[in-house]
Design an enzyme around this catalytic site. Sequence first.
Site, PDB file in Angstrom:
ATOM      1  N   PRO A  49       2.221  -8.929 -13.363  1.00  0.00           N
ATOM      2  CA  PRO A  49       0.867  -9.477 -13.211  1.00  0.00           C
ATOM      3  C   PRO A  49       0.032  -8.589 -12.282  1.00  0.00           C
ATOM      4  O   PRO A  49       0.508  -8.143 -11.243  1.00  0.00           O
ATOM      5  CB  PRO A  49       1.106 -10.849 -12.589  1.00  0.00           C
ATOM      6  CG  PRO A  49       2.545 -11.168 -12.846  1.00  0.00           C
ATOM      7  CD  PRO A  49       3.275  -9.868 -12.950  1.00  0.00           C
ATOM      8  N   GLY A  99       0.286  -8.855  -5.764  1.00  0.00           N
ATOM      9  CA  GLY A  99       1.281  -8.531  -4.738  1.00  0.00           C
ATOM     10  C   GLY A  99       2.622  -8.089  -5.284  1.00  0.00           C
ATOM     11  O   GLY A  99       3.585  -7.953  -4.532  1.00  0.00           O
ATOM     12  N   LEU A 100       2.698  -7.857  -6.610  1.00  0.00           N
ATOM     13  CA  LEU A 100       3.991  -7.455  -7.184  1.00  0.00           C
ATOM     14  C   LEU A 100       4.050  -5.953  -7.473  1.00  0.00           C
ATOM     15  O   LEU A 100       4.935  -5.478  -8.180  1.00  0.00           O
ATOM     16  CB  LEU A 100       4.288  -8.252  -8.463  1.00  0.00           C
ATOM     17  CG  LEU A 100       4.439  -9.761  -8.284  1.00  0.00           C
ATOM     18  CD1 LEU A 100       4.833 -10.432  -9.593  1.00  0.00           C
ATOM     19  CD2 LEU A 100       5.480 -10.096  -7.221  1.00  0.00           C
ATOM     20  N   SER A 121       1.888  -3.892  -9.112  1.00  0.00           N
ATOM     21  CA  SER A 121       1.549  -3.417 -10.460  1.00  0.00           C
ATOM     22  C   SER A 121       0.960  -2.000 -10.440  1.00  0.00           C
ATOM     23  O   SER A 121       1.346  -1.151 -11.251  1.00  0.00           O
ATOM     24  CB  SER A 121       0.588  -4.379 -11.156  1.00  0.00           C
ATOM     25  OG  SER A 121      -0.566  -4.548 -10.362  1.00  0.00           O
ATOM     26  N   ALA A 152       1.262   0.471  -8.152  1.00  0.00           N
ATOM     27  CA  ALA A 152       2.250   1.500  -7.793  1.00  0.00           C
ATOM     28  C   ALA A 152       3.250   1.694  -8.926  1.00  0.00           C
ATOM     29  O   ALA A 152       3.717   2.824  -9.167  1.00  0.00           O
ATOM     30  CB  ALA A 152       2.973   1.108  -6.508  1.00  0.00           C
ATOM     31  N   ASP A 158       5.061  -0.058  -0.862  1.00  0.00           N
ATOM     32  CA  ASP A 158       5.075  -0.348  -2.307  1.00  0.00           C
ATOM     33  C   ASP A 158       5.550   0.864  -3.107  1.00  0.00           C
ATOM     34  O   ASP A 158       6.447   0.758  -3.944  1.00  0.00           O
ATOM     35  CB  ASP A 158       3.670  -0.761  -2.798  1.00  0.00           C
ATOM     36  CG  ASP A 158       3.277  -2.149  -2.319  1.00  0.00           C
ATOM     37  OD1 ASP A 158       3.930  -2.664  -1.394  1.00  0.00           O
ATOM     38  OD2 ASP A 158       2.310  -2.708  -2.870  1.00  0.00           O
TER      39      ASP A 158
HETATM   40  C1  MEV Z   1       1.123  -4.999   0.293  1.00  0.00           C
HETATM   41  O1  MEV Z   1       2.089  -5.064  -0.741  1.00  0.00           O
HETATM   42  C2  MEV Z   1       1.798  -5.023   1.638  1.00  0.00           C
HETATM   43  C3  MEV Z   1       0.869  -4.937   2.849  1.00  0.00           C
HETATM   44  O2  MEV Z   1       1.726  -4.945   3.999  1.00  0.00           O
HETATM   45  C4  MEV Z   1       0.024  -3.690   2.850  1.00  0.00           C
HETATM   46  C5  MEV Z   1       0.823  -2.412   3.067  1.00  0.00           C
HETATM   47  O3  MEV Z   1       1.961  -2.467   3.515  1.00  0.00           O
HETATM   48  O4  MEV Z   1       0.258  -1.353   2.795  1.00  0.00           O
HETATM   49  C6  MEV Z   1      -0.032  -6.153   2.949  1.00  0.00           C
END
Ligand code: MEV
Length: 314
Positions: A99, A103-104, A106, A108, A150
């Site tokens: 998705p 935050g998963l 996508s 990268a 990521d």
């Molecule tokens: C994003 O997946 C993780 C954060 O810590 C940002 C980062 O580490 O660059 C929010």
Amino acid sequence: MKSCGATAPGKVILFGEHAVVYHRPAIAVPVMSVQAKVDLQETGAHHDVRIIAPDLGRDYRLAEAEADDALALIIRLALARFQQVVPPEATLTVTSSIPLGRGLGSGAAISTAVVRCLAQFYGQPLTPAEISELVYEVEKLYHGTPSGIDNTVIAYQQPVYFIREQPIERLSVRDSFTLVVGDTGQVSPTHKAVGHVRRQWQADPQRFESLFDEAGQIAAAARNVIEQGGSVVRLGRLMNDNQAVLEALGVSSSELEQLIEAARQAGAWGAKLSGAGWGGNMIALVEPERAAAVADALLKAGATGYIITEVAPS
Ligand code: MEV
């Protein structure tokens, strides 16, 4: 005519998001059940790369792409890395079951799959470190001040204990554990939450430094539990503790907290948001037999989807 294909997994951050931007340790694992996929097919037809991304409704040429177009940027970076002055006459198709913007990882994952695919195409294999470095350039464009976690976890495709600007440490997982990942359905642009934390930190450095320390100590304690095995109950508590820190950092949301509470009520050992927050996904640590019940509770509490994933010994 040459053709090739490559994939890259999604990821979840188990511990330490946001604090990791400030050089505290964090833990992330790949999620193999969702993948970005890139196919490259030589056509010999149009003296350029045609980029097709059906999920995004996009079909365009590399030569016409805007300077800040992420796909074009990673293709150009990879071509430069492979010392290709002229782009291939080829069609590059990108699809993904990860998705977008939740935050998963996508973005990268798509960049990683592009680099892996072009590396195959030119017969110039790259190490995970080299792939990660290229992908990081694109992460910088989108996330402002990314820690690099990521691109690292996705390019290495292994659990990592990550400290910004330090050599990567692979995390060895002693006993497998099961996660249910619940989606709020809300897109959460990482740079916004990261920017919010930065402004708060600038306004009250002492308080924020101590919250980052707390998150770092939780990640370090979690590493011991994961490497020594056994105590999932303790791991769950550490997730709950990390969620409390993320709430204090101001990156949680009522939707996330509704899902986190539903998972805990349904018997999860612990639950927290994962990634930048303000939407996106949460994760719950569960007994394998309870995974379906927790997933069901998440859907009833408003999740738009879920993934059940096992973190296997490594
Ligand atoms: C994003 O997946 C993780 C954060 O810590 C940002 C980062 O580490 O660059 C929010």
